[in-house]
Design a protein around this motif. Structure first.
Motif, PDB file in Angstrom:
ATOM      1  N   LEU A  46       0.842  -1.188   0.000  1.00 23.84           N
ATOM      2  CA  LEU A  46       0.000   0.000   0.000  1.00 23.84           C
ATOM      3  C   LEU A  46       0.885   1.250   0.000  1.00 23.84           C
ATOM      4  N   PRO A  47       0.992   1.937  -1.132  1.00 24.14           N
ATOM      5  CA  PRO A  47       1.880   3.097  -1.235  1.00 24.14           C
ATOM      6  C   PRO A  47       1.355   4.315  -0.484  1.00 24.14           C
ATOM      7  N   GLY A  48       2.229   5.309  -0.384  1.00 27.06           N
ATOM      8  CA  GLY A  48       1.856   6.568   0.240  1.00 27.06           C
ATOM      9  C   GLY A  48       1.244   7.544  -0.742  1.00 27.06           C
ATOM     10  N   ARG A  49       0.918   8.732  -0.258  1.00 24.11           N
ATOM     11  CA  ARG A  49       0.362   9.764  -1.124  1.00 24.11           C
ATOM     12  C   ARG A  49       1.405  10.179  -2.158  1.00 24.11           C
ATOM     13  N   ALA A 123       2.851  -1.392   4.163  1.00 22.46           N
ATOM     14  CA  ALA A 123       2.179  -0.110   3.969  1.00 22.46           C
ATOM     15  C   ALA A 123       3.078   1.048   4.339  1.00 22.46           C
ATOM     16  N   HIS A 124       3.159   2.029   3.433  1.00 26.74           N
ATOM     17  CA  HIS A 124       4.019   3.193   3.650  1.00 26.74           C
ATOM     18  C   HIS A 124       3.201   4.467   3.774  1.00 26.74           C
ATOM     19  N   SER A 125       3.539   5.290   4.764  1.00 32.43           N
ATOM     20  CA  SER A 125       3.005   6.637   4.917  1.00 32.43           C
ATOM     21  C   SER A 125       1.475   6.655   4.863  1.00 32.43           C
ATOM     22  N   MET A 126       0.855   7.339   3.877  1.00 31.43           N
ATOM     23  CA  MET A 126      -0.604   7.340   3.792  1.00 31.43           C
ATOM     24  C   MET A 126      -1.147   5.924   3.699  1.00 31.43           C
ATOM     25  N   GLY A 127      -0.411   5.047   3.016  1.00 29.96           N
ATOM     26  CA  GLY A 127      -0.829   3.654   2.945  1.00 29.96           C
ATOM     27  C   GLY A 127      -0.910   3.015   4.310  1.00 29.96           C
ATOM     28  N   GLY A 128      -0.083   3.492   5.253  1.00 31.33           N
ATOM     29  CA  GLY A 128      -0.136   2.981   6.616  1.00 31.33           C
ATOM     30  C   GLY A 128      -1.412   3.387   7.326  1.00 31.33           C
ATOM     31  N   CYS A 129      -1.914   4.576   7.029  1.00 34.20           N
ATOM     32  CA  CYS A 129      -3.191   5.032   7.587  1.00 34.20           C
ATOM     33  C   CYS A 129      -4.337   4.194   7.018  1.00 34.20           C
ATOM     34  N   ILE A 130      -4.341   4.024   5.713  1.00 36.83           N
ATOM     35  CA  ILE A 130      -5.375   3.209   5.061  1.00 36.83           C
ATOM     36  C   ILE A 130      -5.273   1.760   5.530  1.00 36.83           C
ATOM     37  N   SER A 147       5.874   1.389   7.228  1.00 33.08           N
ATOM     38  CA  SER A 147       7.036   2.263   7.054  1.00 33.08           C
ATOM     39  C   SER A 147       6.560   3.703   7.205  1.00 33.08           C
ATOM     40  N   ALA A 148       7.042   4.387   8.236  1.00 32.05           N
ATOM     41  CA  ALA A 148       6.646   5.776   8.509  1.00 32.05           C
ATOM     42  C   ALA A 148       5.153   5.985   8.298  1.00 32.05           C
TER      43      ALA A 148
END
Length: 310
Positions: A46-49, A123-130, A147-148
């Motif tokens: 899951l990528p970030g923004r 999951a990274h960044s925004m992907g971590g929230c989702i 990741s972050a």
């Protein structure tokens, strides 16, 4: 239906492919797949923004070396997925629940294609929230590596009330599609120098990201809209009120993090019953795009966690 995959700039393993999917509300998204015979599971990445499938081609190669297949998503509003506004450089959603529809479609695709199980989450960044919200909803994954993760947005304390007031007003007065203050229709990696950047300390990985943006500007994204910012602030706050799911988890965080708020990360991981926080000295926001030693450490520890849950 097959979709474009820019394998030349992705530098992923052989055999990569991409597909168009349709979320429940009719928004077209894209997924990229790198699989192989004998894979011992599939990583839902899951990528970030601002990110896109191709940015994780090398990550798919690192995961393949460790025995895993990889499925990556273009969230709505970025990559080659449908974008909500006439200005394609503005990342915009009105509610983070929209991303859950994208994630559900991703999981449905994995199941329909019979991708190797079990499933894991990276999951990274925004992907971590989702991803955290998806885990709380019962996502069918055995373990998660963050990741972050964007569990809080880094806004100075004195500015936070102003940000809340502005984003709330934007909805009432119909200007929530405008860029958040201090941002605009430019790609960070194309308008910033490597020296002093907030993503990575590795010049070669910086060039990797920059070369993708130059070769395929249609993948790029500028700043978030006021609507996105309001939705993100609301979701981060909502998540702080909920307990962590009963899923083994590992979170990597660079000690030079400047993009997400680190306090919610430390707080959640300290209370996550089967979770661990790993700090990466000197690393910036993109641990997966950091120097070779950090990348190797991240993929090794992640693979160890995933293999232990098979």
């Amino acid at each position: 239906m097959t979709a474009p995959l820019f394998q030349g700039v992705a530098e992923g393993p052989e055999g990569g492919c991409a597909f168009w999917l349709m979320a429940a509300d009719g928004v077209r998204i894209r997924v990229g797949l790198w699989t192989h015979p004998g894979a011992k599971g599939t990583v839902l990445l899951l990528p970030g923004r601002t990110e896109y499938v191709e940015k994780y081609g090398r990550a798919a190669g690192d995961l393949r070396k460790r025995g895993f297949a990889t499925l990556v998503i273009d969230w709505r509003g970025q990559g080659l997925a449908d974008r909500a506004l006439d200005d394609p450089m503005s990342g915009h959603v009105t509610d983070f629940a929209e991303y859950q529809m994208d994630f559900d479609e991703m999981v449905g695709f994995a199941r329909a294609q019979g991708l190797p199980e079990p499933y894991f989450m990276m999951a990274h960044s925004m992907g971590g929230c989702i991803g955290l919200r998806a885990l709380m909803r019962g996502a069918p994954v055995k373990a998660a590596a963050f990741s972050a993760p964007m569990w809080g947005i880094l806004i100075a304390a004195w500015m936070r009330p102003m940000a809340v007031a502005l984003t709330t007003a934007s909805r009432w007065f119909k200007f929530d599609g405008r860029y958040a203050p201090g941002t605009g229709a430019t790609s960070y990696v194309l308008t910033s120098a490597f020296t002093g950047n907030s993503l990575t300390t590795d010049a070669e990985m910086w060039d990797y990201m920059r070369s993708q943006a130059l070769a395929h500007p249609e993948l790029g994204l500028g700043g978030p809209s006021l609507g996105w910012l309001k939705a993100a602030l609301s979701e981060c706050h909502a998540l702080t009120l909920l307990k962590s799911p009963a899923v083994p988890a590992l979170t990597a965080l660079g000690t030079q993090e400047k993009i997400v708020d680190v306090a919610p990360i430390h707080a959640r991981m300290a209370a996550w019953q089967d979770g661990r926080l790993d700090l990466y000295p000197g690393a910036e926001h993109e641990v997966l795009m950091e120097r070779a030693a950090s990348r190797t450490r991240y993929f090794d520890t992640t693979a160890e966690l995933f293999s232990s849950q098979r």
